[in-house]
Design an enzyme around this catalytic site. Structure first.
Site, mmCIF file in Angstrom:
data_model
loop_
_atom_site.group_PDB
_atom_site.id
_atom_site.type_symbol
_atom_site.label_atom_id
_atom_site.label_comp_id
_atom_site.label_asym_id
_atom_site.label_seq_id
_atom_site.Cartn_x
_atom_site.Cartn_y
_atom_site.Cartn_z
ATOM 1 N N HIS A 1 -7.863 -5.546 -0.190
ATOM 2 C CA HIS A 1 -6.625 -4.775 -0.145
ATOM 3 C C HIS A 1 -5.442 -5.507 0.482
ATOM 4 C CE1 HIS A 1 -4.052 -1.354 -0.277
ATOM 5 N NE2 HIS A 1 -3.992 -1.205 1.032
ATOM 6 N N SER B 1 0.836 -1.197 0.000
ATOM 7 C CA SER B 1 0.000 0.000 0.000
ATOM 8 C C SER B 1 0.879 1.259 0.000
ATOM 9 C CB SER B 1 -0.960 -0.049 1.189
ATOM 10 O OG SER B 1 -1.986 0.900 1.060
ATOM 11 N N ASP C 1 -10.024 -4.849 -4.816
ATOM 12 C CA ASP C 1 -9.475 -3.932 -3.812
ATOM 13 C C ASP C 1 -10.213 -2.598 -3.914
ATOM 14 O OD1 ASP C 1 -7.996 -2.168 -2.265
ATOM 15 O OD2 ASP C 1 -6.047 -2.882 -2.983
#
Length: 273
Positions: A246, A109, A216
């Site tokens: 995610h 991320s 996601d």
């Protein structure tokens, strides 16, 4: 270089004490450094590190400035280049004991943003790069929030993390996780570094593994795909997972994802295998 307390190093980061978790291998063949995501901390990667250690890696990873056990105002990052400097500090620390072992960086991320910038700035350091649901290219959340006069006090929706409800529940109960709003200085700095990444340099022949959940909702696949395409990585391997959200390392198919990642890490570090 720094002080070791149990499984942690205390280093002098750009904004004060930088805490770095280390998972040693008794006979390491390679080094892996993990960059965690926004609002979380490196302690959420125990199972990832365990899989890598089992494959012969010594693993480390910092709590980024303002996150977890490291110093700094909570989740405030004024300059991502300084965070890359912190990551380099952790890499240099792990190399003190293992100067000849190849290094792979894994970023999830926001950590994917940081890891990518690290790779651009310190390409000779790396044998490979792994990006999990990375924020690259266009991240509409930043644009939408910065357009507001005041950022709403709304935490990350735990249902976006994984199809496993226990993951969301553990995240919500974790006192080291930030459960407040995004911070404007962090968003501004994040946008700047995304622009810098887009400007290059290209990653060239650095082996890159990109894994992403096809469902996601937090970092949508399409926005990241454009950013990945702009990296100029000639040895890119892409793996997307239908239905996954995610946090691929915490998804219901996490074993599949971890097997893919550990196989890649071992493949790109053959000299030490």
């Amino acid at each position: 270089m720094g002080e070791q307390v149990g499984d942690w190093w205390k280093l002098d980061g750009h904004a004060g004490e930088l805490r770095v978790r280390v998972w040693p291998s008794a006979r390491p063949k390679r080094l892996v450094l993990i960059c965690h995501g926004y609002g979380e901390h490196i302690g959420r990667y125990e199972h990832v590190a365990a899989a890598l250690v089992e494959g012969g890696a010594t693993v480390c990873g910092p709590d980024h400035v303002g996150h977890g056990r490291s110093a700094g105002e909570r989740v405030v990052i004024a300059d991502y280049e300084a965070v890359v400097d912190d990551v380099r500090l952790a890499a240099e620390r792990v190399r003190v004991e293992h100067p000849d072992l190849p290094l792979v960086v894994i970023g999830h991320s926001m950590g994917g943003t940081i890891a990518t910038r690290y790779a651009q700035r310190h390409r000779p350091d790396l044998a490979g790069l792994v990006l999990s649901g990375p924020v690259l290219g266009r991240f509409e959340t930043i644009e939408q929030l910065l357009a507001l006069p005041e950022i709403p006090d709304i935490p990350i929706d735990i249902d976006t993390l994984s199809r496993d409800p226990e993951v969301g529940a553990a995240y919500a109960a974790d006192e080291l996780v930030w459960h407040g709003p995004f911070r404007r200085p962090t968003l501004l700095a994040w946008q700047r570094v995304l622009d810098d990444i887009a400007a290059g340099p290209a990653l060239g022949d650095l082996p890159v593994l990109w894994v992403h959940g096809e469902d996601d909702p937090l970092v949508p696949l399409a926005g990241t795909r454009a950013g990945i395409a702009g990296l100029g990585a000639s040895r890119l391997v892409e793996r997307t997972y239908p239905g996954a959200r995610h946090e691929l390392f915490n998804e219901i198919n996490a074993d599949e994802v971890l097997a893919e990642v550990t196989a890649f890490v071992e493949r790109v570090t053959p000299a030490a295998s």
